[in-house]
Design an enzyme around this catalytic site. Structure first.
Site, short mmCIF file in Angstrom:
data_model
loop_
_atom_site.label_atom_id
_atom_site.label_comp_id
_atom_site.label_asym_id
_atom_site.label_seq_id
_atom_site.Cartn_x
_atom_site.Cartn_y
_atom_site.Cartn_z
N SER A 11 117.06 41.29 109.98
CA SER A 11 117.68 40.03 110.37
C SER A 11 119.20 40.15 110.42
O SER A 11 119.79 40.94 109.66
CB SER A 11 117.31 38.98 109.33
N LYS A 25 116.03 41.52 103.02
CA LYS A 25 115.94 42.33 104.25
C LYS A 25 116.82 43.57 104.13
O LYS A 25 116.42 44.67 104.54
CB LYS A 25 116.36 41.49 105.47
N TYR A 57 117.39 35.75 101.11
CA TYR A 57 116.64 36.19 102.30
C TYR A 57 117.30 37.42 102.92
O TYR A 57 116.66 38.45 103.13
CB TYR A 57 116.56 35.04 103.32
#
Ligand code: UDP
Length: 334
Positions: free
Chosen positions: A121, A149, A145
């Site tokens: 991402s 990643k 988040y």
């Protein structure tokens, strides 16, 4: 001479992005083996291949599948995706997005998987030092988040450096929207958090108003800027990655965006234009964990894979998402 059809393991293949890639794999003559717990995915989105309901934490089942189907290539989508939720539930995110990925990757390496494509991402960059952001820019994610990643990317890098038979591509997605051209599959979350979806659902009357998260950013109109990319171009990038890994066996990290940023207000205005509905907006506080601007430099994927986006137009993306949302709504009302 006929060749056996190649099985590709796709975790999260019943989800929004995964189901489009499964469709493309099927159309290319591959046999996708979809592994998905259906927590946010939809069984009927899997248009090709075999479907196995299972959770990523069940590494025993995954290993069995890799062996049974003689898997050489894995595309790993299964993950949680909401930035704000990750701020409030970090364990949930590190557990599923990082720890379960680690077990999956370990099983892949131990059982002869050679090619691994990872859904990363733009959130790995945090607040980029330069824009558009390049792959070699500093990684400095500003929420769990993005960190989940980034950790998985770093793990893949370390593992591939000591396993010469294991190569990976991490695709850093920017903001994905739009649907399949035949409207068979698209975004379908019970609790959507993405801007375009929420704006369109507000247009359909599902919500009274749309919150604008932050109007005091250091951007021309004060709202945050993102690089919105059509699902069809993103899906195609995965097929190119698979071809590349199979041929070249080089590990790579690629941005996947169009290189053009739109503010939240610009998106809302385009939604109003596409739907011809004057949605109500309410200026609100910034959402936790949101960087102000994320725009991709995607020259690397263009140069190395020959990726050529065909849908780089915000109106086109929003129109596609609008057709899909209207279809969903019609189905619900039946
Ligand atoms: N956003 C907003 N209102 C919403 C949802 C999102 O103002 O109801 C903003 C959000 O703060 C961000 C941008 O729209 O600046 C894109 O958010 P989204 O959740 O679509 O994607 P993200 O960039 O977080 O992956």
């Amino acid at each position: 001479m006929s060749y056996p059809i190649e099985n590709i393991l796709v975790t999260g293949g019943a989800g929004y992005i995964g189901s489009h890639v499964v469709r493309d794999l099927g159309e290319q003559g591959y046999n996708p083996i979809v592994f998905d717990n259906l927590s946010t995915g939809n069984r009927d989105f899997v248009l090709y291949g075999d479907f196995i309901k299972g959770d990523l934490k069940d590494i025993y089942s995954i290993t069995k599948i890799i062996k049974k189907y003689k898997i050489k290539s894995v595309i790993h989508f299964a993950a949680f995706i909401a930035v704000e939720e990750s701020v409030n539930k970090p364990i949930k995110y590190y557990n599923n997005n990082f720890f379960n990925s680690l077990n999956l990757i370990k099983s892949c390496v131990e059982n002869g998987v050679e090619n691994f494509i990872f859904s990363s991402s733009a959130a790995v960059y945090g607040i980029p030092e330069e824009l558009p952001v390049k792959e070699n820019s500093q990684l400095n994610p500003v929420n769990p988040y993005g960190r989940s990643k980034m950790f998985t990317e770093l793990l893949l890098k370390d593992i591939s450096s000591i396993n010469k038979n294991f190569s990976y591509i991490a695709l850093r997605y920017f903001n994905v929207a739009g649907a399949d051209k035949k409207l068979r599959i698209g975004q379908k979350y019970e609790n959507p958090t993405h801007l375009i979806t929420l704006a369109l659902r507000t247009a359909l009357g599902e919500y009274e108003s749309l919150k604008i998260f932050g109007t005091d950013y250091n951007t021309p109109d004060g709202t945050a800027i993102r690089d919105y990319i059509h699902i069809e171009d993103l899906s195609n990038a995965h097929i190119l990655c698979l071809d590349y890994l199979k041929k070249k066996k080089n590990s790579e990290v690629f941005n996947c965006g169009y290189g053009k940023g739109y503010s939240v207000f610009e998106v809302v205005n385009t939604v109003k234009k596409a739907t011809k509905i004057n949605i109500k907006t309410v200026n609100s506080e910034r959402r936790e964990g949101d960087p102000p601007i994320l725009v991709a430099d995607s020259n690397l994927i263009k140069d190395k894979l020959g990726w050529r986006p065909k849908h780089n137009d915000l109106e086109l993306i929003i129109n596609s998402a609008w057709e899909w949302e209207k279809k969903l709504k019609k189905k619900e009302n039946k």
